[in-house]
Write a protein that holds these residues in place. Structure first.
Motif, PDB file in Angstrom:
ATOM      1  N   THR A   1      -8.811  -1.799  -7.479  1.00  0.00           N
ATOM      2  CA  THR A   1      -7.903  -0.728  -7.881  1.00  0.00           C
ATOM      3  C   THR A   1      -8.530   0.064  -9.016  1.00  0.00           C
ATOM      4  O   THR A   1      -9.475  -0.400  -9.658  1.00  0.00           O
TER       5      THR A   1
ATOM      6  N   CYS B   1      -6.793   3.783 -10.485  1.00  0.00           N
ATOM      7  CA  CYS B   1      -5.760   4.551 -11.200  1.00  0.00           C
ATOM      8  C   CYS B   1      -4.413   3.835 -11.235  1.00  0.00           C
ATOM      9  O   CYS B   1      -3.615   4.046 -12.137  1.00  0.00           O
TER      10      CYS B   1
ATOM     11  N   GLY C   1      -7.339   6.732  -4.468  1.00  0.00           N
ATOM     12  CA  GLY C   1      -7.732   6.236  -3.152  1.00  0.00           C
ATOM     13  C   GLY C   1      -8.559   4.960  -3.169  1.00  0.00           C
ATOM     14  O   GLY C   1      -8.954   4.461  -2.122  1.00  0.00           O
TER      15      GLY C   1
ATOM     16  N   CYS D   1      -7.708   1.921  -3.626  1.00  0.00           N
ATOM     17  CA  CYS D   1      -7.032   0.766  -3.020  1.00  0.00           C
ATOM     18  C   CYS D   1      -6.557   1.054  -1.599  1.00  0.00           C
ATOM     19  O   CYS D   1      -5.736   0.320  -1.065  1.00  0.00           O
TER      20      CYS D   1
HETATM   21  S1  FES Z   1      -5.774   2.475  -7.345  1.00  0.00           S
HETATM   22 FE1  FES Z   1      -5.857   4.651  -7.225  1.00  0.00          FE
HETATM   23  S2  FES Z   1      -4.721   5.060  -5.435  1.00  0.00           S
HETATM   24 FE2  FES Z   1      -4.434   2.928  -5.736  1.00  0.00          FE
END
Ligand code: FES
Length: 335
Positions: A284, A286, A292, A294
């Motif tokens: 993961t 953000c 995107g 994850c």
């Molecule tokens: S960690 Fe960034 S979209 Fe899920």
């Protein structure tokens, strides 16, 4: 170039991070600094296309995403621009306070959820505030490709607008239009009027704060499918119309297709957190449905998506494990 490799055994992904030198920090506008990042030995950097962003790793394990705003043709540097947000999660403040010229910083390779699509006859770029960063890279790429475009940049006033010097030739040529509203959006660009009549083969790209994104989305409703593209730089507030809550707040089961392992995701947990807690590696970044990292394919189940990046077509196949929830009792992931 120094790189580190981080493995994701579940997804079979190997992610390289880059160790870069802060070569220059520039004041670009009120509260906005740009940071020029280069390879310490002067080597060319991995290529990127307009719309790409970097994950910047700050001290204390803080990771934040910032769009690359220079021309993709430049292989010797990435430039990001950061607005210091006193009311944000602290990343921009930390970056302004921590990052100095000659510092070494760890960043991801460029990732892109906001690419220019091929085949457009004309492109309209609309930027609100610091949302200008990915659109600036797009303007450079369109310039280089000789594609007809027009850019509108909305800011509170001249001092709050970034890149004045760099933008001057674009403004003088009539490609760039600046709109200053003095803090009252109704006194600024008439977005509805601008988006009133899409030309044949025209595509629009926009990025900016919440109210601006909503205004653009409403004004572009009648544009043909596949011609409207946008990127949020902040996740919309939970509970807003874009994130209307439903029974996806309940707990549910995630099944790992390759092993049959079943994992309960409680109502207070993300899928990513539940997987990690159960020993399933899930990368993961953000944790807000913006980057995107994850993204994972699902094979069975109903999903409330909550991300800000995927198209309806992608959502039929993928979910983002940091913010998506199941509206069915079981969700089968292609892991
Ligand atoms: S960690 Fe960034 S979209 Fe899920």
């Amino acid at each position: 170039m120094s790189t580190q490799i981080k493995s994701n055994p579940v997804a079979g992904v190997q992610e390289q991070t880059l160790t870069l030198l802060v070569r220059q920090v520039r004041f670009e506008g009120r509260g906005i600094n740009s940071y020029e990042l280069v390879d310490p030995e002067g080597a060319p950097l991995p290529p990127f296309a307009a719309g790409a962003h970097l994950d910047i790793h700050l001290s204390g394990g803080v990771v934040r995403q910032y769009s690359i705003c220079n021309a993709p043709r430049e292989r010797h540097r990435y430039v990001i621009a950061v607005l210091r947000d006193e009311r944000g999660r602290g990343g921009s403040k930390a970056l302004h306070e921590q990052l100095r010229v000659q510092d070494i910083v760890r960043v991801s390779r460029p990732r892109n959820n906001f690419r220019l699509v091929e085949g457009a006859r004309r492109v309209l770029l609309i930027a609100g505030g610091i949302g200008v960063t990915p659109l600036k890279a797009m303007a450079h790429q369109l310039d280089d490709a000789g594609i007809d475009y027009e850019m509108h940049y909305c800011a509170k006033d001249e001092r709050s607008a970034a890149f004045a010097e760099e933008f001057e030739p674009m403004r003088a040529s009539g490609r760039l239009h600046l709109h200053f509203d003095g803090g009252d959006p109704s006194a600024g660009l008439d977005i509805r009027d601008l988006l009133n009549a899409p030309a044949d083969g025209e595509h629009v790209y926009y990025c900016g704060p919440g109210g601006f994104m909503k205004a653009c989305a409403e004004a572009a409703q009648h544009w043909p499918a596949g011609t409207v593209h946008f990127e949020h730089f902040k996740a919309p507030e939970r509970g807003s119309a874009e994130h209307a809550a439903n029974d996806a707040n309940d707990s549910f089961i995630v099944r790992v297709a390759s092993t049959g392992q079943e994992i309960e995701v409680s109502k207070d947990q993300s899928i990513a957190d539940a997987l990690l807690e159960a020993g399933v590696t899930m990368e993961t970044s953000c944790c807000a449905g913006l980057c995107g990292t994850c993204k994972v394919r699902y094979l069975e189940g109903e999903v409330e998506h909550n991300d800000c990046i995927m198209s309806d077509e992608e959502r039929v196949e993928y979910l983002t494990a940091c913010v998506s929830r199941a509206t069915s009792k079981v969700l089968v992931l292609d892991l």
